[in-house]
Each structure stands twice: as C-alpha cells, then as structure tokens.
Design a protein around this motif. Structure first.
Motif, PDB file in Angstrom:
ATOM      1  N   GLU A   1     -13.311   0.051 -19.589  1.00 35.66           N
ATOM      2  CA  GLU A   1     -14.668   0.582 -19.554  1.00 35.66           C
ATOM      3  C   GLU A   1     -15.512  -0.122 -20.596  1.00 35.66           C
ATOM      4  OE1 GLU A   1     -13.417   5.193 -18.605  1.00 35.66           O
ATOM      5  OE2 GLU A   1     -14.857   4.800 -20.223  1.00 35.66           O
ATOM      6  N   CYS A   2     -16.774  -0.339 -20.257  1.00 39.97           N
ATOM      7  CA  CYS A   2     -17.694  -0.922 -21.226  1.00 39.97           C
ATOM      8  C   CYS A   2     -17.917   0.066 -22.355  1.00 39.97           C
ATOM      9  CB  CYS A   2     -19.024  -1.267 -20.557  1.00 39.97           C
ATOM     10  SG  CYS A   2     -20.266  -1.755 -21.756  1.00 39.97           S
ATOM     11  N   GLN A   3     -17.639  -0.343 -23.590  1.00 39.12           N
ATOM     12  CA  GLN A   3     -17.715   0.569 -24.731  1.00 39.12           C
ATOM     13  C   GLN A   3     -19.150   0.860 -25.160  1.00 39.12           C
ATOM     14  OE1 GLN A   3     -14.661   2.057 -26.026  1.00 39.12           O
ATOM     15  NE2 GLN A   3     -14.396   1.285 -23.952  1.00 39.12           N
ATOM     16  N   ARG A   4     -20.057  -0.074 -24.885  1.00 38.85           N
ATOM     17  CA  ARG A   4     -21.451   0.166 -25.236  1.00 38.85           C
ATOM     18  C   ARG A   4     -22.052   1.173 -24.262  1.00 38.85           C
ATOM     19  NH1 ARG A   4     -26.410  -1.967 -23.990  1.00 38.85           N
ATOM     20  NH2 ARG A   4     -27.958  -1.779 -25.642  1.00 38.85           N
ATOM     21  N   CYS A   5     -21.763   0.989 -22.963  1.00 37.54           N
ATOM     22  CA  CYS A   5     -22.222   1.949 -21.956  1.00 37.54           C
ATOM     23  C   CYS A   5     -21.663   3.333 -22.271  1.00 37.54           C
ATOM     24  CB  CYS A   5     -21.786   1.518 -20.560  1.00 37.54           C
ATOM     25  SG  CYS A   5     -22.737   0.135 -19.909  1.00 37.54           S
ATOM     26  N   LYS A   6     -20.420   3.366 -22.678  1.00 38.12           N
ATOM     27  CA  LYS A   6     -19.758   4.626 -23.001  1.00 38.12           C
ATOM     28  C   LYS A   6     -20.523   5.350 -24.111  1.00 38.12           C
ATOM     29  CE  LYS A   6     -15.071   6.253 -23.769  1.00 38.12           C
ATOM     30  NZ  LYS A   6     -13.727   5.832 -24.188  1.00 38.12           N
TER      31      LYS A   6
ATOM     32  N   LEU B   1     -16.943  -5.031 -23.046  1.00 36.99           N
ATOM     33  CA  LEU B   1     -18.338  -4.847 -22.656  1.00 36.99           C
ATOM     34  C   LEU B   1     -18.544  -5.300 -21.213  1.00 36.99           C
ATOM     35  CD1 LEU B   1     -20.313  -6.287 -25.731  1.00 36.99           C
ATOM     36  CD2 LEU B   1     -19.887  -3.887 -25.210  1.00 36.99           C
ATOM     37  N   CYS B   2     -19.487  -4.678 -20.516  1.00 33.38           N
ATOM     38  CA  CYS B   2     -19.847  -5.169 -19.194  1.00 33.38           C
ATOM     39  C   CYS B   2     -20.740  -6.399 -19.387  1.00 33.38           C
ATOM     40  CB  CYS B   2     -20.554  -4.090 -18.368  1.00 33.38           C
ATOM     41  SG  CYS B   2     -22.185  -3.622 -18.972  1.00 33.38           S
ATOM     42  N   ARG B   3     -20.977  -7.100 -18.306  1.00 37.18           N
ATOM     43  CA  ARG B   3     -21.753  -8.326 -18.399  1.00 37.18           C
ATOM     44  C   ARG B   3     -23.157  -8.070 -18.988  1.00 37.18           C
ATOM     45  NH1 ARG B   3     -21.746 -12.490 -14.169  1.00 37.18           N
ATOM     46  NH2 ARG B   3     -20.832 -10.907 -12.855  1.00 37.18           N
ATOM     47  N   THR B   4     -23.774  -6.976 -18.533  1.00 29.59           N
ATOM     48  CA  THR B   4     -25.126  -6.656 -18.993  1.00 29.59           C
ATOM     49  C   THR B   4     -25.154  -6.425 -20.503  1.00 29.59           C
ATOM     50  OG1 THR B   4     -25.437  -5.588 -16.874  1.00 29.59           O
ATOM     51  CG2 THR B   4     -27.095  -5.145 -18.556  1.00 29.59           C
ATOM     52  N   CYS B   5     -24.243  -5.585 -20.969  1.00 29.95           N
ATOM     53  CA  CYS B   5     -24.211  -5.272 -22.400  1.00 29.95           C
ATOM     54  C   CYS B   5     -23.854  -6.512 -23.215  1.00 29.95           C
ATOM     55  CB  CYS B   5     -23.213  -4.165 -22.685  1.00 29.95           C
ATOM     56  SG  CYS B   5     -23.782  -2.565 -22.106  1.00 29.95           S
ATOM     57  N   HIS B   6     -22.976  -7.317 -22.693  1.00 29.50           N
ATOM     58  CA  HIS B   6     -22.575  -8.514 -23.420  1.00 29.50           C
ATOM     59  C   HIS B   6     -23.792  -9.410 -23.640  1.00 29.50           C
ATOM     60  CE1 HIS B   6     -19.447 -11.917 -24.026  1.00 29.50           C
ATOM     61  NE2 HIS B   6     -19.583 -11.210 -25.117  1.00 29.50           N
TER      62      HIS B   6
ATOM     63  N   VAL C   1     -20.554   5.289 -17.621  1.00 29.02           N
ATOM     64  CA  VAL C   1     -19.245   4.692 -17.392  1.00 29.02           C
ATOM     65  C   VAL C   1     -19.443   3.423 -16.579  1.00 29.02           C
ATOM     66  CG1 VAL C   1     -16.963   4.967 -16.328  1.00 29.02           C
ATOM     67  CG2 VAL C   1     -18.061   6.909 -17.465  1.00 29.02           C
ATOM     68  N   THR C   2     -19.092   2.299 -17.162  1.00 30.13           N
ATOM     69  CA  THR C   2     -19.203   1.037 -16.441  1.00 30.13           C
ATOM     70  C   THR C   2     -17.875   0.314 -16.476  1.00 30.13           C
ATOM     71  OG1 THR C   2     -21.534   0.849 -17.052  1.00 30.13           O
ATOM     72  CG2 THR C   2     -20.458  -1.142 -16.261  1.00 30.13           C
ATOM     73  N   THR C   3     -17.338   0.060 -15.300  1.00 29.53           N
ATOM     74  CA  THR C   3     -16.114  -0.731 -15.184  1.00 29.53           C
ATOM     75  C   THR C   3     -16.442  -1.979 -14.373  1.00 29.53           C
ATOM     76  OG1 THR C   3     -15.433   0.285 -13.112  1.00 29.53           O
ATOM     77  CG2 THR C   3     -14.746   1.404 -15.121  1.00 29.53           C
TER      78      THR C   3
HETATM   79 ZN   LIG Z   1     -22.209  -1.936 -20.556  1.00 28.56          ZN
END
Ligand SMILES: [Zn+2]
Length: 122
Positions: free
Chosen positions: A42-47, A93-98, A52-54
């Motif tokens: 899971e993306c930790q920033r989204c969390k 991180l998901c691509r967006t958050c990264h 929840v972003t996987t």
């Molecule tokens: Zn994210």
C-alpha cells in the motif's frame, strides 16, 4: 546493511551516474520486496491521507499502463548512500505520490541552492 566494499562500489556508481545498476542489483530487488511486504503493498503517503492505494487501484492517467508501486528512499541514495539498503529508510509509494515527493524535493533543493548562492561571498 552495506559492507564498506559495497558502499564504495555504490559511491562509484553515483559518481559515474550509473545508479540504475544499483536498482537492478539482486540486493536492492530483494530489499524492495521486503519493503513492499512490510507496507502490505500500500502507498504509505496515501495511507497517511486516509486513502488506500495499491498497484491495482492506482490509476495512471493514460489508462494503458498498469498502476505501479515504487519503493522510495526517504533519504536519497545520492546523499545517503550508506542508507541505500536500510529497510527503515524505505517507503512504499504509488506513482502519483512518488512524483509529488520528488517534485517537492527538487523544489526544496533548488530553493536551498539559490539561497546558498546568494549568501555566498567571495
Ligand atoms: Zn499514494
């Protein structure tokens, strides 16, 4: 953790601009999987933002490519090579958050550099 020898090799890669070799190494790939597992993919920033972003729910804009998760170094490899293979320095991180994190970092660095240059007196 990195042995002194591996750390020297890594620093050489940084100097030569060949960090991609590090990202292809077995050591990194193995640790990356550990980080993903620890973060439950899971993306930790989204969390932190209550989402929840996987890799499956991350929807890239072009819809052609699959969403993907990145394992991010909290302290950059270039500035903290000794932490390159430290699990505590990694975050999924998901691509967006990264992208967001890296944009911010670049912005912060350029501001810092500018200020530094202005304060410089020769
Ligand atoms: Zn994210």
């Amino acid at each position: 953790m990195l042995s002194d020898l591996r750390l020297k090799e890594l620093i050489d890669l940084i100097i030569q601009g060949e960090l991609n070799k590090f990202y292809k190494s077995k050591e990194w790939q193995a640790l990356r999987q550990k980080a993903l597992k620890r973060d439950k993919h899971e993306c930790q920033r989204c969390k932190r933002l209550g989402r929840v972003t996987t890799a499956n729910t991350d929807q890239p804009r072009d819809h052609k490519r699959k969403g993907s998760l990145h394992v991010h170094h909290l302290k950059e490899v270039k500035t903290h090579p000794h932490l390159a293979l430290t699990l505590d320095n990694l975050e999924t991180l998901c691509r967006t958050c990264h992208n967001v994190v890296h944009d911010r970092l670049a912005d912060h660095m350029s501001k810092k550099k500018k200020r530094f240059m202005n304060e410089e007196r020769w």
